[in-house]
Design an enzyme around this catalytic site. Structure first.
Site, PDB file in Angstrom:
ATOM      1  N   GLY A   1     -24.706  -1.968  11.810  1.00  0.00           N
ATOM      2  CA  GLY A   1     -24.087  -2.073  12.748  1.00  0.00           C
ATOM      3  C   GLY A   1     -24.620  -2.358  14.139  1.00  0.00           C
ATOM      4  O   GLY A   1     -23.996  -2.346  15.125  1.00  0.00           O
TER       5      GLY A   1
ATOM      6  N   GLU B   1     -17.825  -4.556   8.020  1.00  0.00           N
ATOM      7  CA  GLU B   1     -18.756  -4.707   7.073  1.00  0.00           C
ATOM      8  C   GLU B   1     -18.322  -3.582   5.759  1.00  0.00           C
ATOM      9  O   GLU B   1     -18.709  -3.781   4.661  1.00  0.00           O
ATOM     10  CB  GLU B   1     -20.140  -4.355   7.506  1.00  0.00           C
ATOM     11  CG  GLU B   1     -20.656  -5.658   8.420  1.00  0.00           C
ATOM     12  CD  GLU B   1     -21.963  -5.657   9.162  1.00  0.00           C
ATOM     13  OE1 GLU B   1     -22.584  -6.603   9.243  1.00  0.00           O
ATOM     14  OE2 GLU B   1     -22.136  -4.458   9.063  1.00  0.00           O
TER      15      GLU B   1
ATOM     16  N   GLY C   1     -24.915 -10.948  11.007  1.00  0.00           N
ATOM     17  CA  GLY C   1     -26.509 -10.882  11.279  1.00  0.00           C
ATOM     18  C   GLY C   1     -27.640 -11.818  11.087  1.00  0.00           C
ATOM     19  O   GLY C   1     -26.715 -13.003  10.014  1.00  0.00           O
TER      20      GLY C   1
ATOM     21  N   LYS D   1     -37.015  -3.162   7.724  1.00  0.00           N
ATOM     22  CA  LYS D   1     -35.755  -2.394   7.619  1.00  0.00           C
ATOM     23  C   LYS D   1     -35.993  -1.178   6.928  1.00  0.00           C
ATOM     24  O   LYS D   1     -35.269  -0.363   6.713  1.00  0.00           O
ATOM     25  CB  LYS D   1     -34.636  -3.265   6.936  1.00  0.00           C
ATOM     26  CG  LYS D   1     -34.497  -4.687   7.979  1.00  0.00           C
ATOM     27  CD  LYS D   1     -34.004  -4.353   9.409  1.00  0.00           C
ATOM     28  CE  LYS D   1     -33.664  -5.498  10.103  1.00  0.00           C
ATOM     29  NZ  LYS D   1     -32.768  -6.509   9.517  1.00  0.00           N
TER      30      LYS D   1
ATOM     31  N   GLY E   1     -25.380  -5.155  14.940  1.00  0.00           N
ATOM     32  CA  GLY E   1     -24.938  -6.528  15.350  1.00  0.00           C
ATOM     33  C   GLY E   1     -23.176  -6.272  15.801  1.00  0.00           C
ATOM     34  O   GLY E   1     -22.414  -7.199  15.970  1.00  0.00           O
TER      35      GLY E   1
ATOM     36  N   ASP F   1     -25.214  -8.921   2.439  1.00  0.00           N
ATOM     37  CA  ASP F   1     -25.158  -8.330   3.851  1.00  0.00           C
ATOM     38  C   ASP F   1     -26.389  -7.942   4.228  1.00  0.00           C
ATOM     39  O   ASP F   1     -27.160  -7.660   3.299  1.00  0.00           O
ATOM     40  CB  ASP F   1     -24.110  -7.377   4.000  1.00  0.00           C
ATOM     41  CG  ASP F   1     -23.833  -7.269   5.349  1.00  0.00           C
ATOM     42  OD1 ASP F   1     -24.141  -7.950   6.426  1.00  0.00           O
ATOM     43  OD2 ASP F   1     -22.743  -6.602   5.790  1.00  0.00           O
ATOM     44  N   GLY F   2     -26.772  -7.831   5.553  1.00  0.00           N
ATOM     45  CA  GLY F   2     -28.085  -7.354   6.234  1.00  0.00           C
ATOM     46  C   GLY F   2     -27.996  -5.908   6.235  1.00  0.00           C
ATOM     47  O   GLY F   2     -26.878  -5.295   5.971  1.00  0.00           O
ATOM     48  N   ALA F   3     -28.997  -5.191   6.947  1.00  0.00           N
ATOM     49  CA  ALA F   3     -28.936  -3.840   7.186  1.00  0.00           C
ATOM     50  C   ALA F   3     -30.025  -3.652   8.262  1.00  0.00           C
ATOM     51  O   ALA F   3     -30.816  -4.537   8.483  1.00  0.00           O
ATOM     52  CB  ALA F   3     -29.224  -2.880   5.904  1.00  0.00           C
ATOM     53  N   ASP F   4     -29.701  -2.658   9.192  1.00  0.00           N
ATOM     54  CA  ASP F   4     -30.897  -2.216  10.003  1.00  0.00           C
ATOM     55  C   ASP F   4     -31.954  -1.456   9.566  1.00  0.00           C
ATOM     56  O   ASP F   4     -32.997  -1.366  10.026  1.00  0.00           O
ATOM     57  CB  ASP F   4     -30.066  -1.610  11.262  1.00  0.00           C
ATOM     58  CG  ASP F   4     -29.137  -2.459  11.827  1.00  0.00           C
ATOM     59  OD1 ASP F   4     -29.267  -3.658  12.226  1.00  0.00           O
ATOM     60  OD2 ASP F   4     -27.690  -2.402  11.958  1.00  0.00           O
TER      61      ASP F   4
HETATM   62  C1  A5P Z   1     -24.244  -6.225  11.774  1.00  0.00           C
HETATM   63  O1  A5P Z   1     -23.239  -5.384  12.477  1.00  0.00           O
HETATM   64  C2  A5P Z   1     -25.289  -5.493  11.022  1.00  0.00           C
HETATM   65  O2  A5P Z   1     -24.834  -4.403  10.334  1.00  0.00           O
HETATM   66  C3  A5P Z   1     -26.323  -6.396  10.476  1.00  0.00           C
HETATM   67  O3  A5P Z   1     -26.116  -6.669   9.163  1.00  0.00           O
HETATM   68  C4  A5P Z   1     -27.601  -5.917  10.544  1.00  0.00           C
HETATM   69  O4  A5P Z   1     -27.579  -5.687  12.102  1.00  0.00           O
HETATM   70  C5  A5P Z   1     -28.939  -6.862  10.404  1.00  0.00           C
HETATM   71  O5  A5P Z   1     -28.908  -7.885  11.074  1.00  0.00           O
HETATM   72  P1  A5P Z   1     -30.154  -8.718  10.846  1.00  0.00           P
HETATM   73  O6  A5P Z   1     -30.204  -9.304   9.695  1.00  0.00           O
HETATM   74  O7  A5P Z   1     -29.971  -9.840  12.206  1.00  0.00           O
HETATM   75  O8  A5P Z   1     -31.298  -7.796  11.094  1.00  0.00           O
END
Ligand code: A5P
Length: 236
Positions: free
Chosen positions: A99, A107, A31, A125, A101, A85-88
Site C-alpha cells: 500500500g 490490490e 508499483g 522487501k 503506492g 503484484d509487488g509488496a513493501d
Molecule cells: C502499491 O499500493 C503497493 O502495494 C506496491 O505493490 C508496493 O508499494 C510495491 O511497490 P514497488 O514495487 O514500487 O516497491
C-alpha cells in the site's frame, strides 16, 4: 544501490512470468516492480500470448492498455487465475505489508479473487518482522479524523494523513484517504489485521495475511522463490 534495486526488480519480474499461462485471467499489480511485469506481459501479448487482465490501479490499467494488453473487469470475470503484484515488506510466513503506492484496497480485492497470488520483490522487501514502514490504512473521508485517534488506541505511535506531491490529501482510486500508521514492529500481524478490519470506517489495510502463495525475490543476480513449503533458488 538504486540501480541494483532496479535490476533486482526486473529480474524478479522476469522470473515471475513462469506463473502465467496462455488463456488465463491475470491480475496486474501496482508499483514499480509490477510495472516491469506488465511491460514483459505486453511483449508476450505482442508475441501471441492470450490473456485477459484485471488491474489493481488506474495507473496499471493505463500502462497495460498502452501496451495492448486486453483488460477485463469483475463485470465479466469472477475468478482470477494468477495475480502478480509487488509488496513493501514480506516476512518468513509470506505475510505482507502493501500500500505504499496507495492501491491497497483494490490490490486486496484482486488478491482475494485470485487462485494464486505471486509477489515480486527486490531484496530490500524481506524483513524478519513486519512494520519497518508505517502501515497504510485506507479510511473513509468522513471518519479520517476519528480514526486518527483510534489508530493511536490500537498502538500506533504516529499517524499521518498521506499527502500528494502538492501537499493535498492523497485520494485513492476508490476516492478514500490513507493514514500511514507507525505500529513499530508488528509482533502479531494476525491480531492487528483483525482489529483493523473490525474498525468501522477502515475500508482496507496494508496487512495481507495468508494471501501470498509465492514470493519471487531477486538479490543481486540470484532469484529466490519462497513458498510456505520451500525456498528455492534458481537462475533466470
Ligand atoms: C502499491 O499500493 C503497493 O502495494 C506496491 O505493490 C508496493 O508499494 C510495491 O511497490 P514497488 O514495487 O514500487 O516497491
Amino acid at each position: 544501490m538504486h540501480d541494483d534495486r532496479e535490476e533486482e526488480k526486473k529480474l524478479a519480474a522476469l522470473a515471475s512470468l513462469k506463473f502465467v499461462e496462455d488463456g488465463q485471467v491475470v491480475g496486474l499489480g501496482s508499483g514499480s516492480t509490477a510495472a516491469y511485469v506488465i511491460q514483459l506481459l505486453g511483449e508476450h501479448v505482442r508475441n501471441g500470448l492470450k490473456i485477459r487482465c484485471i488491474s489493481t490501479s488506474l495507473a496499471s490499467q493505463n500502462l497495460a492498455k498502452s501496451l495492448g494488453i486486453p483488460i477485463t473487469t469483475f463485470d465479466d470475470v469472477h475468478e482470477i487465475d494468477v495475480t502478480i503484484d509487488g509488496a513493501d515488506e514480506f516476512d518468513s510466513n509470506l505475510n505482507l505489508i502493501k500500500g505504499k503506492g496507495g492501491a491497497l484496497l483494490r490490490e486486496k480485492i484482486v488478491a482475494s479473487a485470485s487462485c494464486k497470488l505471486v509477489i515480486v520483490a527486490d531484496s530490500s522487501k524481506q524483513v524478519s518482522v513486519l512494520g519497518r514502514i508505517p502501515l497504510p490504512v485506507e479510511v473513509s473521508r468522513f471518519a479520517h479524523a476519528l480514526l486518527t485517534g483510534k489508530m493511536g488506541e490500537l498502538g500506533a505511535s504516529s499517524v499521518d494523513l498521506r499527502r500528494d506531491a502538492k501537499g493535498d490529501a492523497y485520494v485513492t482510486d476508490e476516492g478514500h484517504l490513507i493514514l500511514d500508521c507507525d505500529f513499530g514492529r508488528i509482533s502479531d500481524p494476525v491480531a492487528l489485521a483483525r482489529q483493523l478490519s473490525d474498525t468501522p470506517g477502515v475500508l482496507g489495510h496494508g496487512l495481507f495475511i495468508g494471501m501470498a502463495d509465492a514470493v519471487v525475490m531477486a538479490k543481486g543476480h540470484e532469484v529466490f522463490e519462497f513458498t510456505l513449503q520451500a525456498q528455492k533458488k534458481y537462475a533466470v
